[in-house]
Design an enzyme around this catalytic site. Structure first.
Site, short mmCIF file in Angstrom:
data_model
loop_
_atom_site.label_atom_id
_atom_site.label_comp_id
_atom_site.label_asym_id
_atom_site.label_seq_id
_atom_site.Cartn_x
_atom_site.Cartn_y
_atom_site.Cartn_z
N ASP A 149 0.81 -1.23 0.00
CA ASP A 149 0.00 0.00 0.00
C ASP A 149 0.83 1.27 0.00
O ASP A 149 0.34 2.34 -0.32
CB ASP A 149 -0.93 0.02 1.23
CG ASP A 149 -1.96 -1.09 1.16
OD1 ASP A 149 -2.27 -1.57 0.05
OD2 ASP A 149 -2.44 -1.50 2.24
N LYS B 48 18.28 5.96 9.11
CA LYS B 48 18.37 4.55 8.72
C LYS B 48 19.77 3.99 9.03
O LYS B 48 20.72 4.72 8.87
CB LYS B 48 18.10 4.42 7.21
CG LYS B 48 16.71 4.83 6.79
CD LYS B 48 16.57 4.87 5.27
CE LYS B 48 17.29 6.06 4.66
NZ LYS B 48 17.11 6.21 3.20
N ASP C 47 19.13 2.34 -2.35
CA ASP C 47 20.36 1.97 -3.07
C ASP C 47 21.47 1.51 -2.12
O ASP C 47 22.54 1.14 -2.58
CB ASP C 47 20.86 3.13 -3.93
CG ASP C 47 21.45 4.26 -3.11
OD1 ASP C 47 20.92 4.51 -1.99
OD2 ASP C 47 22.42 4.90 -3.56
#
Lengths: 319, 319
Positions: free
Chosen positions: B30, B238, B263
């Site tokens: 979603d 992250k 990436d």
């Protein structure tokens, strides 16, 4: 004063220096190896009593050796600094991490740069260009330095020049003029040139660059390049024992007859222990008694005292 | 083109994106979470086909979220950059590591600075000085930033200002203007102020700061401070899942219905996996197929493809 150190430290493995064990140490040791920053001086200020203590040790026939991780100076520049603070030390007695970096390349037969001469007579331009081209094709890998003058001078003395082909080695030491572009170039060299060496003079976290203040050490610049390359460096300064071979070559003394005196646990004391030397920690530099006592610390010197001149006073039983 | 990726990579756990699994992915997800550098753009250049692909995904009713470790911009500055390359993205869809740093302080109730006013009327000088002194005594800890404008803007939006008492938190991100004195001040704050937080926006080794060239990432500055403090940072970007709570608060979608597209293996893909998202690696940024195949690599995305627009072409079965 040695007596200011609390007894609680004694619960660890280290012994407080006393008149008795000072005499034992002096009787059983033929050479004293000294760290400089935090032991001999802080910044440009000589630590109290150092000059008399070194004279005393020399008068007893002890060999004195200076093993420093500060890569900003060459051995020649170090001898000059000793002279400027009134201590007579020869270049032969100095083993710096800048020297270690140059010796690492030499021992590992890193190719030396051939000089390209443009001054040949009686040679046509086309053959000159041909020669130039051949020389360029045969260009030996160069060494890129993130660091200061000391490393450059030792590299030049060892025959390495910052000219030539692709970078085959990056040497990282303390660099007060560090910037994004130096970090970028060093990173690119290591990442993009297969087999490019990543050599760290040392990884000291901080040091007494000035007498009143601790500043980032080479560990700062080395950490930055580790962060960008995700590679670990070859460390040639303390605690690596790489320099010990050169020291043993110069002085014919077994390491068991040497005592390493330093102010850092993870470089000086570990170097001494790794080399099989006796060890003495002084609290005149970056290590506090609480660091030694910290449960996370695994490195315990054989002896500890507040400052180098305690040796002189304890030997003369002046406490 | 996805088909350029060799079959050998398939021996690892990752699946090459195909028309069939692209359709399955689109049916089961979603929300798409995108890294920006290396996925959406390189430096300031939009990667081919990205705009059409985002339009396509929006037309299918998918939520689009941008989760970036680049701390040099605030969410507002990011929205502006998207607009400048012709993509319409709202600030609410952007989750940057600069925002994460501000939210980390907010969530952990780091005190906000009280402003000291000198402009009160009808107050005697002595009582003014008294008030000033009281304010100074009660001064809340400040935040020192090694980084660029993005972090400062997000800190200000969250109510933190770089004024006040002793530094209680050092936030380190990508800083192209890094120098010895910034590193020294950050080091001192962490070493000398008990309890001072060491927060890293992220530890990316390198990134496409310009479109043709990789440059050191925040991992460079963070590595430098790790080297001087010998401490590990709290990482808020992250692969830390810290930002996921804010994302879930905004979008009422379970993480199993989200796909993280990035990436970088050690930040983007690991973040996706740590959060329980589906993962898609693109080779348009810093990761090469050989990095994925390297025996030392432990991080394998569910899917991989050359570039984001493969989704569009594969969904339309144009290969």
């Amino acid at each position: 004063m040695a007596t200011q150190i609390s007894q609680s430290t004694l619960k660890e493995k280290s012994q407080l220096l006393t008149p008795l064990n000072t005499q034992n140490l002096l009787d059983s040791v033929d050479a004293f190896l000294f760290d400089c920053d935090g032991v001999i001086w802080k910044g440009d200020s000589l630590i109290d009593g150092v000059s008399d203590t070194l004279d005393f040790l020399r008068s007893m026939g002890k060999k004195l050796v200076f093993v420093t991780n500060n890569s900003t100076k060459s051995r020649r520049q170090y001898a000059k600094k000793f002279h400027s603070v009134g201590i007579s030390v020869s270049e032969d007695e100095i083993f710096s991490s800048s020297f270690a970096a140059a010796m690492y390349l030499k021992v590992n037969k890193f190719p030396k740069e051939k000089k390209v001469s443009l001054l040949e007579e009686n040679v046509s331009l086309s053959s000159k260009l041909h020669t130039l081209n051949e020389e360029a094709m045969a260009a030996k890998p160069q060494v890129y330095v993130i660091g200061e003058e000391g490393i450059l001078e030792e590299l030049e003395l060892a025959g390495f020049t910052p000219l030539g082909g692709p970078v085959g080695a990056v040497v990282v030491g303390l660099d007060q003029y560090i910037n994004f572009y130096k970090l970028q170039y060093g990173t690119l060299c290591i990442r993009e040139n297969p087999g490019c060496l990543f050599i760290a003079t040392n990884r000291d976290a901080v040091g007494n660059l000035t007498d009143l203040q601790e500043w980032p050490g080479a560990g700062c610049m080395v950490g930055a390049i580790c962060g960008t390359t995700q590679k670990d460096p070859i460390v040639v300064g303390k605690p690596s024992t790489f320099l010990m071979d050169f020291l043993l070559e110069k002085f014919n003394i077994p390491t068991s007859k040497m005592c390493m005196v330093g102010d850092r646990l993870d470089t000086d004391i570990l170097f001494g222990q790794n080399s099989g030397c006796r060890t003495l920690l002084v609290f005149s530099g970056v290590t506090k008694e609480s660091d030694l006592q910290d449960p996370s610390n695994q490195i315990h010197p054989e002896y500890m005292t507040t400052t180098l001149s305690d040796i002189l006073h304890l030997a003369n039983n002046k406490f």
